[in-house]
Motif scaffolding. Structure first.
Motif, mmCIF file in Angstrom:
data_model
loop_
_atom_site.group_PDB
_atom_site.id
_atom_site.type_symbol
_atom_site.label_atom_id
_atom_site.label_comp_id
_atom_site.label_asym_id
_atom_site.label_seq_id
_atom_site.Cartn_x
_atom_site.Cartn_y
_atom_site.Cartn_z
ATOM 1 N N PRO A 19 -7.343 1.439 -14.772
ATOM 2 C CA PRO A 19 -5.634 2.133 -14.789
ATOM 3 C C PRO A 19 -5.249 0.704 -13.500
ATOM 4 O O PRO A 19 -5.790 0.865 -12.308
ATOM 5 C CB PRO A 19 -6.071 3.253 -13.857
ATOM 6 C CG PRO A 19 -6.612 3.795 -14.281
ATOM 7 C CD PRO A 19 -7.599 2.984 -14.174
ATOM 8 N N VAL A 20 -4.297 0.329 -13.876
ATOM 9 C CA VAL A 20 -3.517 -0.425 -13.189
ATOM 10 C C VAL A 20 -3.000 -0.130 -11.133
ATOM 11 O O VAL A 20 -4.017 -0.893 -10.950
ATOM 12 C CB VAL A 20 -2.296 -1.405 -13.560
ATOM 13 C CG1 VAL A 20 -1.763 -2.050 -11.993
ATOM 14 C CG2 VAL A 20 -2.302 -2.327 -15.213
ATOM 15 N N ALA A 21 -2.699 1.033 -11.745
ATOM 16 C CA ALA A 21 -2.832 1.087 -9.522
ATOM 17 C C ALA A 21 -4.255 1.228 -8.978
ATOM 18 O O ALA A 21 -4.116 1.008 -8.276
ATOM 19 C CB ALA A 21 -2.267 2.994 -9.841
ATOM 20 N N ALA A 71 -7.955 -3.972 -5.078
ATOM 21 C CA ALA A 71 -7.503 -5.268 -5.549
ATOM 22 C C ALA A 71 -7.405 -5.731 -3.315
ATOM 23 O O ALA A 71 -7.587 -6.495 -2.902
ATOM 24 C CB ALA A 71 -6.794 -5.961 -6.421
ATOM 25 N N ILE A 72 -6.050 -4.526 -3.263
ATOM 26 C CA ILE A 72 -5.600 -4.525 -1.720
ATOM 27 C C ILE A 72 -7.147 -4.617 -0.790
ATOM 28 O O ILE A 72 -7.360 -5.455 -0.265
ATOM 29 C CB ILE A 72 -4.625 -3.568 -1.848
ATOM 30 C CG1 ILE A 72 -3.517 -4.492 -2.193
ATOM 31 C CG2 ILE A 72 -4.435 -3.727 -0.048
ATOM 32 C CD1 ILE A 72 -2.796 -3.009 -2.630
ATOM 33 N N ARG A 73 -7.753 -2.975 -1.070
ATOM 34 C CA ARG A 73 -8.532 -2.895 0.216
ATOM 35 C C ARG A 73 -9.875 -4.231 -0.127
ATOM 36 O O ARG A 73 -10.116 -4.508 1.611
ATOM 37 C CB ARG A 73 -10.079 -2.111 -0.366
ATOM 38 C CG ARG A 73 -10.641 -1.516 1.012
ATOM 39 C CD ARG A 73 -11.275 0.363 0.303
ATOM 40 N NE ARG A 73 -12.173 0.293 -1.216
ATOM 41 C CZ ARG A 73 -11.103 0.785 -2.145
ATOM 42 N NH1 ARG A 73 -9.664 1.056 -1.974
ATOM 43 N NH2 ARG A 73 -11.587 0.654 -3.588
ATOM 44 N N PHE A 101 2.897 -5.316 -6.273
ATOM 45 C CA PHE A 101 2.486 -3.779 -7.301
ATOM 46 C C PHE A 101 2.918 -2.876 -7.865
ATOM 47 O O PHE A 101 3.225 -2.394 -7.747
ATOM 48 C CB PHE A 101 1.180 -3.592 -6.913
ATOM 49 C CG PHE A 101 -0.294 -3.806 -7.601
ATOM 50 C CD1 PHE A 101 -0.706 -4.381 -8.838
ATOM 51 C CD2 PHE A 101 -1.270 -4.860 -6.924
ATOM 52 C CE1 PHE A 101 -1.275 -5.232 -9.399
ATOM 53 C CE2 PHE A 101 -2.214 -5.653 -7.594
ATOM 54 C CZ PHE A 101 -2.252 -5.537 -8.837
ATOM 55 N N GLN A 102 3.708 -2.405 -6.202
ATOM 56 C CA GLN A 102 5.085 -1.368 -5.787
ATOM 57 C C GLN A 102 6.840 -1.858 -6.937
ATOM 58 O O GLN A 102 6.848 -1.523 -7.379
ATOM 59 C CB GLN A 102 4.908 -1.117 -4.492
ATOM 60 C CG GLN A 102 3.739 -0.646 -3.340
ATOM 61 C CD GLN A 102 4.303 -0.381 -1.951
ATOM 62 O OE1 GLN A 102 5.404 -0.625 -2.078
ATOM 63 N NE2 GLN A 102 3.602 -0.494 -1.272
#
Length: 331
Positions: free
Chosen positions: A115-117, A123-125, A170-171
């Motif tokens: 899922p995208v979330a 990805a951020i981590r 992403f937000q």
């Protein structure tokens, strides 16, 4: 982007019926863009960088051979050369790689399998901390490779900021999807700041700081510089909307400044398109004034002034990219 548009189908149908009129206005719109922003010739270094990025994307699986035309149409190397004309090859490479990565993920060329979330969190981590890949997907491999190159360029101090900007992007995508899920468009005052966040331009501005002479990696933008950057990103988002309106409506994407104006002001799509042009020009002139005032402030360092000028130069470079990249459908 894939969109759920329950409640907007009838409106989209009406707008599709008005596309011929909008298409007839496109030559005028392109001339106004070319008058508002600097004319830039296609950079000589662009073809070699495009070939390098195509090989990089293919090796990582970011660009399956059957989808090579998607990345080629986006011209990420040309974009990098437009926005960072005086930068060394490795800095333009970082900008082009991030652009290629965003294009292939956002356009659905590669399937993440999560899922995208969940992908966003991992990805951020990964950008922030490095370490073992959270999943062996092309996008994760691409981010890990980009991270290593940023560190090799002596710009590790950018990684936290880059992760923060990816989180904001992403937000903004999630906010767009909520609007579509509710079957309505946002107000113009809601749409404009979000549009600037959906573009990856702020992240490209950060990677540009691997170039000596700009703010050192690890030194975050002041509120004034951040405002100039966000204003410029919003301008670039409006460029993208104006150049992309025909494709957006043809592909059932109702999120565009033209459609937002049409809905909010209860006017036709051609009239809304007319109104979007001075809106873009006014916001651009406001960003320029803010940059000029910032550079003229007493005590401003050469690095701070150079950073402000580099930020607003993105609007010129990306206007040239929008007009010349095959990605955009003007007819």
């Amino acid at each position: 982007m894939g969109a759920t548009i329950v409640g907007l189908d009838a409106q989209l149908k009406r707008w599709r019926g008005q596309l011929d009129e909008v298409e007839a206005l496109m030559p005028l719109a392109l001339k106004r863009l070319q008058r508002t922003f600097k004319h830039l010739p296609i950079p000589e270094a662009a073809p070699a960088l495009e070939r390098h990025l195509a090989r990089w994307a293919l090796d990582l699986g970011l660009q399956p051979a059957e989808a090579a035309d998607v990345l080629a149409a986006a011209r990420p190397g040309t974009l990098a050369c437009y926005v960072a004309p005086g930068a060394p090859e490795h800095v333009r490479g970082l900008i082009g790689m991030y652009t290629a990565l965003v294009v292939t993920v956002d356009d659905g060329v590669i399937e993440q399998g999560v899922p995208v979330a969940r992908f966003a969190r991992s990805a951020i981590r990964l950008l922030r901390r490095g370490g073992k890949l959270p999943a062996d997907t092309p996008a994760h491999r691409g981010l890990a490779d980009l991270r290593a190159r940023v560190i090799s360029a002596g710009a590790a101090g950018l990684l936290d900021e880059l992760a923060d900007q990816l989180a904001l992007q992403f937000q903004a995508f999630a906010r767009e999807q909520r609007w579509l899920n509710h079957g309505d468009l946002p107000s113009l005052s809601e749409y404009l700041p979000n549009r600037g966040c959906t573009m990856a331009v702020h992240s490209l501005m950060l990677l540009h700081r691997a170039l000596p002479g700009l703010l050192r990696p690890g030194t975050r933008f002041s509120p004034a510089l951040d405002n100039i950057a966000r204003s410029t990103c919003s301008v670039v988002g409006l460029q993208n909307d104006i150049c992309g309106i025909l494709s957006d409506i043809k592909h059932h994407n109702p999120l565009n400044v033209t459609t937002v104006i049409a809905r909010e002001c209860d006017v036709s799509l051609p009239e809304a398109f007319h109104r979007a042009l001075p809106l873009l020009a006014n916001r651009w002139h406001a960003a320029l004034r803010a940059a000029d005032d910032y550079c003229a402030a007493p005590g401003r360092t050469p690095q701070e002034a150079a950073q402000a000028r580099a930020i607003v130069a993105y609007a010129h470079g990306l206007c040239a990219w929008h007009i010349t990249a095959p990605r955009f459908d003007f007819a």
